[in-house]
Design a protein around this motif. Structure first.
Motif, PDB file in Angstrom:
ATOM      1  N   GLU A 152       0.901  -1.133  -0.039  1.00 51.83           N
ATOM      2  CA  GLU A 152       0.065  -0.136   0.033  1.00 51.83           C
ATOM      3  C   GLU A 152       0.950   1.283  -0.019  1.00 51.83           C
ATOM      4  O   GLU A 152       1.948   1.280   0.939  1.00 51.83           O
ATOM      5  CB  GLU A 152      -0.766  -0.073   1.300  1.00 51.83           C
ATOM      6  N   LEU A 153       0.800   1.959  -0.979  1.00 46.83           N
ATOM      7  CA  LEU A 153       1.602   3.182  -1.151  1.00 46.83           C
ATOM      8  C   LEU A 153       0.740   4.719  -0.855  1.00 46.83           C
ATOM      9  O   LEU A 153      -0.144   4.623  -1.437  1.00 46.83           O
ATOM     10  CB  LEU A 153       2.186   3.397  -2.500  1.00 46.83           C
ATOM     11  N   ARG A 154       1.587   5.502  -0.213  1.00 47.40           N
ATOM     12  CA  ARG A 154       1.022   6.823  -0.025  1.00 47.40           C
ATOM     13  C   ARG A 154       2.311   7.675  -0.203  1.00 47.40           C
ATOM     14  O   ARG A 154       3.412   7.411  -0.009  1.00 47.40           O
ATOM     15  CB  ARG A 154       0.573   7.224   1.375  1.00 47.40           C
ATOM     16  N   THR A 155       2.312   9.059  -0.450  1.00 45.33           N
ATOM     17  CA  THR A 155       3.221   9.853  -0.364  1.00 45.33           C
ATOM     18  C   THR A 155       2.773  11.091   0.157  1.00 45.33           C
ATOM     19  O   THR A 155       1.826  11.695  -0.061  1.00 45.33           O
ATOM     20  CB  THR A 155       3.833  10.006  -2.032  1.00 45.33           C
ATOM     21  N   ARG A 156       3.864  11.693   0.880  1.00 37.45           N
ATOM     22  CA  ARG A 156       3.730  13.283   1.402  1.00 37.45           C
ATOM     23  C   ARG A 156       4.856  13.728   1.876  1.00 37.45           C
ATOM     24  O   ARG A 156       5.815  13.356   1.680  1.00 37.45           O
ATOM     25  CB  ARG A 156       2.683  12.966   2.805  1.00 37.45           C
ATOM     26  N   MET A 157       4.890  15.011   2.295  1.00 39.19           N
ATOM     27  CA  MET A 157       6.174  15.627   2.627  1.00 39.19           C
ATOM     28  C   MET A 157       6.633  14.957   4.041  1.00 39.19           C
ATOM     29  O   MET A 157       5.757  14.461   4.639  1.00 39.19           O
ATOM     30  CB  MET A 157       5.912  17.263   2.826  1.00 39.19           C
ATOM     31  N   TYR A 215      -4.972  10.011  -3.282  1.00 42.62           N
ATOM     32  CA  TYR A 215      -4.574   8.399  -3.369  1.00 42.62           C
ATOM     33  C   TYR A 215      -3.927   7.521  -2.615  1.00 42.62           C
ATOM     34  O   TYR A 215      -2.896   8.080  -2.230  1.00 42.62           O
ATOM     35  CB  TYR A 215      -3.961   8.312  -5.089  1.00 42.62           C
ATOM     36  N   ILE A 237       7.803   8.504   0.442  1.00 42.50           N
ATOM     37  CA  ILE A 237       6.791   7.506  -0.157  1.00 42.50           C
ATOM     38  C   ILE A 237       6.808   6.585   0.924  1.00 42.50           C
ATOM     39  O   ILE A 237       7.506   6.065   1.496  1.00 42.50           O
ATOM     40  CB  ILE A 237       7.410   6.664  -1.293  1.00 42.50           C
ATOM     41  N   LEU A 279      -2.416   3.808  -3.301  1.00 41.72           N
ATOM     42  CA  LEU A 279      -2.025   2.971  -4.183  1.00 41.72           C
ATOM     43  C   LEU A 279      -1.877   1.572  -3.721  1.00 41.72           C
ATOM     44  O   LEU A 279      -1.216   1.500  -2.848  1.00 41.72           O
ATOM     45  CB  LEU A 279      -0.801   3.406  -5.174  1.00 41.72           C
ATOM     46  N   GLU A 280      -2.384   0.446  -4.149  1.00 42.11           N
ATOM     47  CA  GLU A 280      -2.413  -0.697  -3.694  1.00 42.11           C
ATOM     48  C   GLU A 280      -1.919  -1.680  -4.627  1.00 42.11           C
ATOM     49  O   GLU A 280      -2.669  -1.672  -5.944  1.00 42.11           O
ATOM     50  CB  GLU A 280      -3.688  -1.077  -3.118  1.00 42.11           C
ATOM     51  N   ALA A 323      11.828   9.973  -1.933  1.00 45.39           N
ATOM     52  CA  ALA A 323      11.007   9.757  -3.039  1.00 45.39           C
ATOM     53  C   ALA A 323      11.981   9.961  -4.319  1.00 45.39           C
ATOM     54  O   ALA A 323      11.886   9.366  -5.322  1.00 45.39           O
ATOM     55  CB  ALA A 323      10.023  10.780  -3.402  1.00 45.39           C
ATOM     56  N   TYR A 329      14.044   6.580  -5.579  1.00 47.39           N
ATOM     57  CA  TYR A 329      13.307   5.311  -6.042  1.00 47.39           C
ATOM     58  C   TYR A 329      12.349   5.339  -7.361  1.00 47.39           C
ATOM     59  O   TYR A 329      11.861   6.691  -7.338  1.00 47.39           O
ATOM     60  CB  TYR A 329      12.355   4.673  -5.130  1.00 47.39           C
ATOM     61  N   THR A 357       7.652  10.124  -7.475  1.00 49.02           N
ATOM     62  CA  THR A 357       6.934  11.089  -6.816  1.00 49.02           C
ATOM     63  C   THR A 357       7.927  12.211  -6.668  1.00 49.02           C
ATOM     64  O   THR A 357       9.162  12.181  -6.446  1.00 49.02           O
ATOM     65  CB  THR A 357       6.066  10.556  -5.692  1.00 49.02           C
ATOM     66  N   PRO A 412       2.897  16.686  -2.739  1.00 50.08           N
ATOM     67  CA  PRO A 412       3.673  16.440  -3.902  1.00 50.08           C
ATOM     68  C   PRO A 412       2.524  15.620  -4.971  1.00 50.08           C
ATOM     69  O   PRO A 412       1.547  15.640  -4.688  1.00 50.08           O
ATOM     70  CB  PRO A 412       4.428  15.097  -3.405  1.00 50.08           C
ATOM     71  N   PRO A 416       9.746  14.751  -1.317  1.00 47.37           N
ATOM     72  CA  PRO A 416       8.477  13.926  -0.498  1.00 47.37           C
ATOM     73  C   PRO A 416       9.350  12.685   0.011  1.00 47.37           C
ATOM     74  O   PRO A 416      10.313  12.215  -0.704  1.00 47.37           O
ATOM     75  CB  PRO A 416       7.527  13.828  -1.869  1.00 47.37           C
TER      76      PRO A 416
END
Lengths: 254, 254
Positions: free
Chosen positions: A197-202, B246, A220, B248-249, A243, A246, B200, B218, A218
């Motif tokens: 399960e992936l999210r991304t943020r600062m 989002y 991941i 992501l899975e 981030a 990768y 990202t 981001p 950011p």
């Protein structure tokens, strides 16, 4: 001349930032190149130092350039790892004694595991829910960091149900060939299915510190859950990735 | 009192930011709640307006809060879409006339496709390489944006080799039930295999505009390549996602 409005209603520092960004995108300044110094930019554009600094700060917050103390402002060089999400976890790999993460790097670059800590803990609520144990039940945590060419690129914290891993090599700082998945398999708990399960943020300040992230980068967040063939959860792994380090790849059939 | 150094060598605005962040994490301020106003924070902490603004700007750049003009500063509410990367592209779905993106949303939320543009173009170098055509060869581009509850969450640009899609419903603004994959299948080019590549980074000014991103958000870039069973590339789709919208899975076997 200050930083008043110019053509197209843009502020001066925005126009300078835009000009530098275009020059970088056009390859006029390449990854690793130093941008012109503040004095040169002041003369070139006929603006005050503050305006030049605002322009450079825009590019820094976008992650396009980075300031190096005493040396100037440089175009960031990206040479990311390619992480093939599905192939790297294939059981053939770890059953043959290869580590999962060694799939992410070719022979010319060095990826190193650093600061491994294995501790027994009480499961907090989210971990307990995923592992199917009571909140507060004993779980084992395995924390570590990954360094690429000396720079931290990822931190990870895996949690295992205590009953499953007690007395196994999963709890050793170095779990041996094939890593923890090979050891889980030997103990009769082979992972057969994964969910990422992936999210991304600062990043938080702590994450930025730990991964030595330049501003404008950011993170991941990947949470991987590993299941046995009968659906038992044997591991929850919470990863924090730089981030900029990768590219993630997933390949699958329709 | 200004913004001098306090306990633990932290600047005042950093300590105020930290205090607000902790209160948000503890649920004292919930998603959608308004933070105390500048005047209240000035009085509470005995600092100048500039110091309060610096503190709030830290939280904005972290994407934790957002300023709404004339109304104050609010805790951001995240209610992301769950995008199941593999299941959503299963051929059973589009062969049965369902759109790929309808898998990302439940019945209570509305995801709308907006601003579809279909144009013939000359393949630029990267697209040409992936599609296996000469640079400058004719390709068709299909651009569109996705809005969730009225807010743009993703933009996408698909490219197809011209010879493959000429005269097919792939080029219609609304390609019909099952979308372009169902039409490609009818034309004898059914997608059988997909590769998704994820990166990202912080958005460009144009991306931030198009997706109406608050600062500190981001974007996720996904490039999907669709292959037929014999390995022919039939589509390259470049997507730009609002990272805050989002999760992501990807789910797969070992």
């Amino acid at each position: 001349m200050g930083s008043g409005h110019g053509a197209a209603g843009k502020l001066k520092y925005q126009r300078i930032a835009e000009e530098l960004r275009s020059a970088i995108e056009a390859g006029e300044y390449e990854p690793g190149d130093r941008l012109p110094g503040e004095n040169d930019l002041m003369t070139l554009h006929g603006v005050a130092r503050m305006t030049v600094r605002q322009a450079l700060s825009v590019l820094r917050s976008e992650g396009i350039v980075e300031a190096r103390k005493g040396a100037g402002v440089f175009v960031r060089a990206f040479r990311p790892l390619r992480r093939r999400g599905i192939q790297r976890l294939a059981s053939e790999r770890w059953a043959a004694g290869r580590s999962v993460w060694s799939a992410d790097v070719d022979d010319r670059r060095e990826l190193v595991v650093d600061g491994v800590q294995v501790t027994q803990e009480e499961a907090h609520e989210r971990i307990a829910t995923v592992l199917g144990v009571e909140p507060g039940a004993p779980v084992w945590a395995r924390r570590r960091r990954y360094l690429l060419d000396g720079k931290p690129v990822m931190s990870a914290a895996s949690h295992f149900p205590a009953g499953l891993v007690a007395g196994t090599a999963v709890l050793l700082p170095d779990p041996g060939p094939g890593g923890v998945y090979a050891r889980l398999a030997e103990a009769g708990h082979a992972p057969a299915h994964f969910r990422e399960e992936l999210r991304t943020r600062m990043p938080s300040a702590g994450e930025a510190d730990e991964l030595r992230l330049p501003s404008g980068t950011p993170v991941i967040l990947i949470t991987r859950t590993a299941f046995t063939a009968d659906g038992t959860v044997v591991e929850v792994n919470d990863m924090v990735l730089d981030a900029a380090s990768y590219i993630l790849e997933y390949e699958f059939d329709a």
